[in-house]
Design a protein around this motif. Structure first.
Motif, short mmCIF file in Angstrom:
data_model
loop_
_atom_site.label_atom_id
_atom_site.label_comp_id
_atom_site.label_asym_id
_atom_site.label_seq_id
_atom_site.Cartn_x
_atom_site.Cartn_y
_atom_site.Cartn_z
N MET A 1 0.85 -1.17 0.00
CA MET A 1 0.00 0.00 0.00
C MET A 1 0.90 1.24 0.00
O MET A 1 1.90 1.30 0.71
CB MET A 1 -0.93 -0.01 1.21
N SER A 2 0.50 2.20 -0.79
CA SER A 2 1.27 3.44 -0.87
C SER A 2 0.96 4.34 0.34
O SER A 2 0.00 4.10 1.07
CB SER A 2 0.98 4.17 -2.18
N ALA A 3 1.76 5.38 0.50
CA ALA A 3 1.59 6.28 1.64
C ALA A 3 0.24 6.98 1.65
O ALA A 3 -0.26 7.37 2.70
CB ALA A 3 2.72 7.32 1.63
N ASP A 4 -0.39 7.13 0.48
CA ASP A 4 -1.68 7.82 0.41
C ASP A 4 -2.87 6.89 0.60
O ASP A 4 -4.01 7.28 0.39
CB ASP A 4 -1.80 8.59 -0.91
N GLY A 5 -2.61 5.64 1.01
CA GLY A 5 -3.71 4.71 1.30
C GLY A 5 -4.25 3.99 0.08
O GLY A 5 -5.31 3.38 0.14
N ASN A 6 -3.50 4.02 -1.02
CA ASN A 6 -3.94 3.34 -2.23
C ASN A 6 -3.16 2.04 -2.43
O ASN A 6 -2.00 1.94 -2.06
CB ASN A 6 -3.73 4.23 -3.46
N VAL A 7 -3.83 1.08 -3.03
CA VAL A 7 -3.20 -0.17 -3.41
C VAL A 7 -2.98 -0.10 -4.92
O VAL A 7 -3.93 0.13 -5.68
CB VAL A 7 -4.08 -1.39 -3.04
N ILE A 8 -1.74 -0.28 -5.34
CA ILE A 8 -1.40 -0.22 -6.76
C ILE A 8 -1.16 -1.65 -7.23
O ILE A 8 -0.36 -2.38 -6.64
CB ILE A 8 -0.17 0.66 -7.00
N THR A 9 -1.88 -2.03 -8.27
CA THR A 9 -1.79 -3.38 -8.80
C THR A 9 -1.51 -3.32 -10.29
O THR A 9 -2.29 -2.72 -11.04
CB THR A 9 -3.10 -4.17 -8.56
N GLU A 10 -0.43 -3.95 -10.71
CA GLU A 10 -0.12 -4.07 -12.13
C GLU A 10 -0.64 -5.41 -12.62
O GLU A 10 -0.32 -6.45 -12.05
CB GLU A 10 1.39 -3.98 -12.37
N VAL A 11 -1.45 -5.36 -13.67
CA VAL A 11 -1.95 -6.58 -14.30
C VAL A 11 -1.29 -6.63 -15.68
O VAL A 11 -1.83 -6.13 -16.67
CB VAL A 11 -3.48 -6.59 -14.39
N LYS A 12 -0.09 -7.20 -15.71
CA LYS A 12 0.72 -7.21 -16.93
C LYS A 12 0.03 -7.94 -18.07
O LYS A 12 0.18 -7.56 -19.23
CB LYS A 12 2.09 -7.83 -16.64
N GLU A 13 -0.74 -8.97 -17.73
CA GLU A 13 -1.44 -9.75 -18.75
C GLU A 13 -2.50 -8.93 -19.47
O GLU A 13 -2.96 -9.31 -20.54
CB GLU A 13 -2.07 -11.01 -18.14
N ARG A 14 -2.91 -7.82 -18.89
CA ARG A 14 -3.89 -6.94 -19.52
C ARG A 14 -3.31 -5.56 -19.81
O ARG A 14 -3.99 -4.68 -20.32
CB ARG A 14 -5.15 -6.81 -18.66
N GLY A 15 -2.03 -5.34 -19.46
CA GLY A 15 -1.36 -4.08 -19.76
C GLY A 15 -1.93 -2.90 -19.01
O GLY A 15 -1.94 -1.78 -19.52
N LEU A 16 -2.39 -3.13 -17.77
CA LEU A 16 -3.03 -2.07 -16.99
C LEU A 16 -2.46 -1.99 -15.58
O LEU A 16 -2.12 -3.01 -14.98
CB LEU A 16 -4.53 -2.31 -16.88
N LYS A 17 -2.40 -0.77 -15.06
CA LYS A 17 -2.02 -0.55 -13.67
C LYS A 17 -3.18 0.16 -12.98
O LYS A 17 -3.62 1.23 -13.41
CB LYS A 17 -0.75 0.30 -13.57
N PHE A 18 -3.69 -0.47 -11.93
CA PHE A 18 -4.83 0.05 -11.17
C PHE A 18 -4.36 0.67 -9.87
O PHE A 18 -3.46 0.15 -9.21
CB PHE A 18 -5.79 -1.09 -10.81
N THR A 19 -4.97 1.79 -9.51
CA THR A 19 -4.75 2.42 -8.21
C THR A 19 -6.11 2.47 -7.53
O THR A 19 -7.03 3.15 -8.00
CB THR A 19 -4.18 3.84 -8.39
N ILE A 20 -6.23 1.72 -6.44
CA ILE A 20 -7.52 1.59 -5.75
C ILE A 20 -7.33 1.89 -4.28
O ILE A 20 -6.44 1.34 -3.62
CB ILE A 20 -8.11 0.18 -5.94
N SER A 21 -8.18 2.74 -3.75
CA SER A 21 -8.12 3.13 -2.35
C SER A 21 -8.42 1.92 -1.45
O SER A 21 -9.39 1.19 -1.67
CB SER A 21 -9.15 4.23 -2.09
N GLN A 22 -7.59 1.76 -0.41
CA GLN A 22 -7.83 0.70 0.56
C GLN A 22 -9.20 0.87 1.21
O GLN A 22 -9.87 -0.11 1.51
CB GLN A 22 -6.73 0.70 1.63
N GLU A 23 -9.63 2.11 1.38
CA GLU A 23 -10.95 2.38 1.96
C GLU A 23 -12.04 1.69 1.15
O GLU A 23 -12.95 1.07 1.71
CB GLU A 23 -11.20 3.89 1.98
N TYR A 24 -11.96 1.77 -0.17
CA TYR A 24 -12.98 1.15 -1.01
C TYR A 24 -12.80 -0.36 -1.10
O TYR A 24 -13.78 -1.11 -1.20
CB TYR A 24 -13.02 1.80 -2.39
N MET A 25 -11.57 -0.82 -1.02
CA MET A 25 -11.36 -2.27 -0.98
C MET A 25 -11.99 -2.84 0.30
O MET A 25 -12.58 -3.91 0.27
CB MET A 25 -9.87 -2.59 -1.08
N ASP A 26 -11.89 -2.09 1.39
CA ASP A 26 -12.51 -2.52 2.64
C ASP A 26 -14.04 -2.52 2.53
O ASP A 26 -14.71 -3.26 3.25
CB ASP A 26 -12.08 -1.62 3.80
#
Length: 195
Positions: A1-26
């Motif tokens: 998790m980054s310092a700003d509370g986001n989870v960054i996930t690279e999905v190389k098989e789809r060529g995308l990098k997602f930034t999703i707030s831990q708050e919303y994942m919760d």
């Protein structure tokens, strides 16, 4: 998790990098494993899994195997389906195929299977289509409906923060060896032997 509370996930098989707030994942936002959609196109999805969906999943997973009949599993699968919602769908097509479909007037909604859909952009020879679908509330309860709406609205932020990375498609080629292993038959039992 980054310092700003986001989870960054690279999905190389789809060529995308997602930034999703831990708050919303919760709250129940989950990035699904990449797959192919019903039309056979490469896709990746974000879902909202309500507390009801999570409870149903936990119940069926922890159920005594003798009680988990096909009928019971089907019942719980339906509960999970009715209390979870797709909140973002991204489909990727080879740009040549994408242009062919658009030229033949195939709607983007038909390609993704959801409405509304729009072109997201191009990356590494692929064109991406995104949908933040308009779905009904299923069997969500009052509190879950409110949370679902918040999570769906948050998808605009996820969309704005999406970025492309190099595509590394998964290898789906079957590798067949040069020769079959030898077998010996003994007392009507097949046993492989080392070659």
């Amino acid at each position: 998790m980054s310092a700003d509370g986001n989870v960054i996930t690279e999905v190389k098989e789809r060529g995308l990098k997602f930034t999703i707030s831990q708050e919303y994942m919760d709250k129940g936002v989950k990035l699904e494993q990449y797959n192919d959609n019903m039309n056979g196109y490469h896709e990746i999805s974000l879902y909202y899994y309500s507390p009801s969906a999570t409870k149903a999943l936990d119940t069926v997973i922890n159920m005594d195997p003798d009680k988990r009949t096909k009928e019971v599993s089907d019942e719980y699968t339906q509960k999970i389906w009715n209390t979870s919602r797709n909140i973002m769908e991204i489909v990727m097509l080879e740009t040549k195929e994408y242009k062919k479909l658009v030229d033949s007037e195939t709607s983007l909604d038909k390609i993704t299977g959801y409405s509304p859909s729009e072109e997201l952009g191009a990356n590494d020879g692929y064109t991406y289509i995104i949908s933040i679908p308009d779905l009904d509330n299923g069997d969500l309860n009052k509190d879950e409906i409110e949370e679902y709406k918040q999570c769906k609205e948050y998808m605009q932020t996820v969309k704005e923060n999406l970025s492309f990375i190099p595509v590394e498609l998964e290898n789906t080629d079957t590798v067949i060896g040069d020769s079959m292993p030898t077998f010996k038959i003994k007392r009507n039992v097949l046993r492989p032997t080392a070659v």
